[in-house]
Structures are given as C-alpha cells and as structure tokens.
Scaffold this active site. Structure first.
Site, PDB file in Angstrom:
ATOM      1  N   LYS A   1       0.806  -1.227   0.000  1.00 44.42           N
ATOM      2  CA  LYS A   1       0.000   0.000   0.000  1.00 44.42           C
ATOM      3  C   LYS A   1       0.838   1.276   0.000  1.00 44.42           C
ATOM      4  CE  LYS A   1      -4.099  -2.148   1.948  1.00 44.42           C
ATOM      5  NZ  LYS A   1      -5.214  -2.047   2.919  1.00 44.42           N
TER       6      LYS A   1
ATOM      7  N   ASP B   1      -9.812   2.531   2.426  1.00 35.11           N
ATOM      8  CA  ASP B   1      -9.779   1.747   3.662  1.00 35.11           C
ATOM      9  C   ASP B   1     -10.500   2.442   4.811  1.00 35.11           C
ATOM     10  OD1 ASP B   1      -8.426  -0.473   2.708  1.00 35.11           O
ATOM     11  OD2 ASP B   1      -6.444   0.305   3.214  1.00 35.11           O
TER      12      ASP B   1
END
Length: 226
Positions: free
Chosen positions: A65, A101
């Site tokens: 990420k 997220d």
C-alpha cells in the site's frame, strides 16, 4: 472484458475476486478479476507491464500500500493524507491511486456494527499502509483520543507529525501502553498472517471495549482470540 486484480504477498486469503465478481454480476459488467502474488521488488515492473497490457485497475493489499502510492502519477486526497493506496485506476499514462480503507472501516464500525467513535478512546495497532489509511477518517469522527502504536516509536511519531493538521494523534510503542484503557482497539498489523500478534500489555480494553481486526479469515484469529 475489463481486467482487474488484487496484488499482494500473501494474497491467497483474499476474498476480493469473489466480492468483485458478485458486484460485477449485479451490474451486468463483463469483468475478469484475479489475484496475483507479487513480491515487493516486483511491484513496479509488474505495474508497468500490466499498464502496457491494458489492465483497468488493481487493489493493493499487504505489503504494497505504501510502495504503491509512490508509483502513482496522481493520488486522491485520501491517498495523499494516508501516504498509502489500496486502489489503482488506469490513466492514459499510468495509475491514479485512491484509498478507501478508512471510509470502509468507519462505515462498517458505525453503520453495520453500531460502534461509536465520537468521544471514545481509540487505539490503532501498527504503522504500515493499513494503519495509515484509516487514521484521517477516524480523526474526522471526533474520538476523545486517537493513539497509534508500533514496536518502535519512529513510525508513529512520523505519522502523528504528518497528520497534525487534521488533528492530534498520540504516538506510542506497544509496551508503553501498559496501564491505558481503550474503548476501541483496531489491529492493523500483518502479524496474524504468520499466526502471531504484537507483544501487548494485558487489560487494554475499557469496560465494554471493542476489538476489531482489519484482517479477516485466519489472519484475524490470533488477535481476536487474544
């Protein structure tokens, strides 16, 4: 047919192919969504190759990420704040990065599970890409305290300084948490993938406190059992 995939290491646990296949079916979209195990040093050349092959986009999971964010030519505000991406969207010349997220986590906690964040003491375990993606949305909900802890203090301190314009984050180490109590403890480490948990002091939870693991399946079991 549109081509997408989730990239990670490990990635065999991911439910993303099933989730996206069901979503595409509900919209009558012709979609091929796969899962590829990609080592960290393979991410950059793989994304260049995938772009040349015409892939439409990707989801990134552990451990890509943060590295993925550096490989995007543009990033959304959420991705800029987090310094991490979980979604890559094709552009004419490269990739646009986004991070969903935090929005997804807050929706799950508040709408699906009925967990209050405002006025509560919240602790995030871990300082990697998963943790970075959820901090700004958690701050926006007005916790009385938001702490982030890691094995060493350097990453939490760096993250707290970077997000200071959005609100106060308390940087901690796992062991310095001894004696503290939190209403919500979120595990954003990847330790569960190896069957372990961070070394944590006992009695972290306030009365009625909630434990939440950002991992799922077997990777969530060690922390939730603890």
């Amino acid at each position: 047919m549109d081509r997408y995939a989730v990239l990670g290491q490990p990635v065999g646990h991911s439910k993303s192919p099933r989730i996206h296949a069901a979503f595409a079916a509900s919209l009558d979209q012709k979609l091929l969504y796969e899962a590829y195990e990609i080592a960290p040093d393979e991410l950059a050349p793989s994304l260049s190759r995938f772009h040349a092959e015409g892939w439409q986009g990707f989801n990134l999971t552990v451990p890509h990420k943060q590295a993925g964010a550096t490989l995007c030519e543009t990033r959304s505000d959420a991705a800029e704040q987090a310094g991490a991406v979980n979604t890559l969207i094709r552009t004419a010349t490269g990739w646009h990065g986004d991070n969903t997220d935090g929005a997804g986590l807050v929706r799950d906690l508040m709408s699906n599970l009925g967990v209050e964040i405002r006025g509560k003491r919240v602790l995030v375990l871990g300082a990697g890409g998963a943790a970075r993606g959820i901090l700004a949305p958690l701050l926006a909900e007005g916790p009385s305290e938001l702490a982030i802890s890691n094995r060493n203090p350097w990453k939490p301190e760096e993250i707290a300084a970077a997000l200071k314009p959005l609100g106060n984050i308390v940087p901690r180490t796992h062991l310095s948490l001894k004696g503290d109590r939190y209403d919500l403890v979120l595990n954003a480490t990847s330790a569960g993938h190896s069957g372990s948990i961070p070394r944590l002091p006992p009695k972290l939870f306030a009365e009625g406190g909630v434990a939440y693991d950002l991992n799922y399946g077997q990777a969530a079991v060690p922390f939730l059992v603890w």
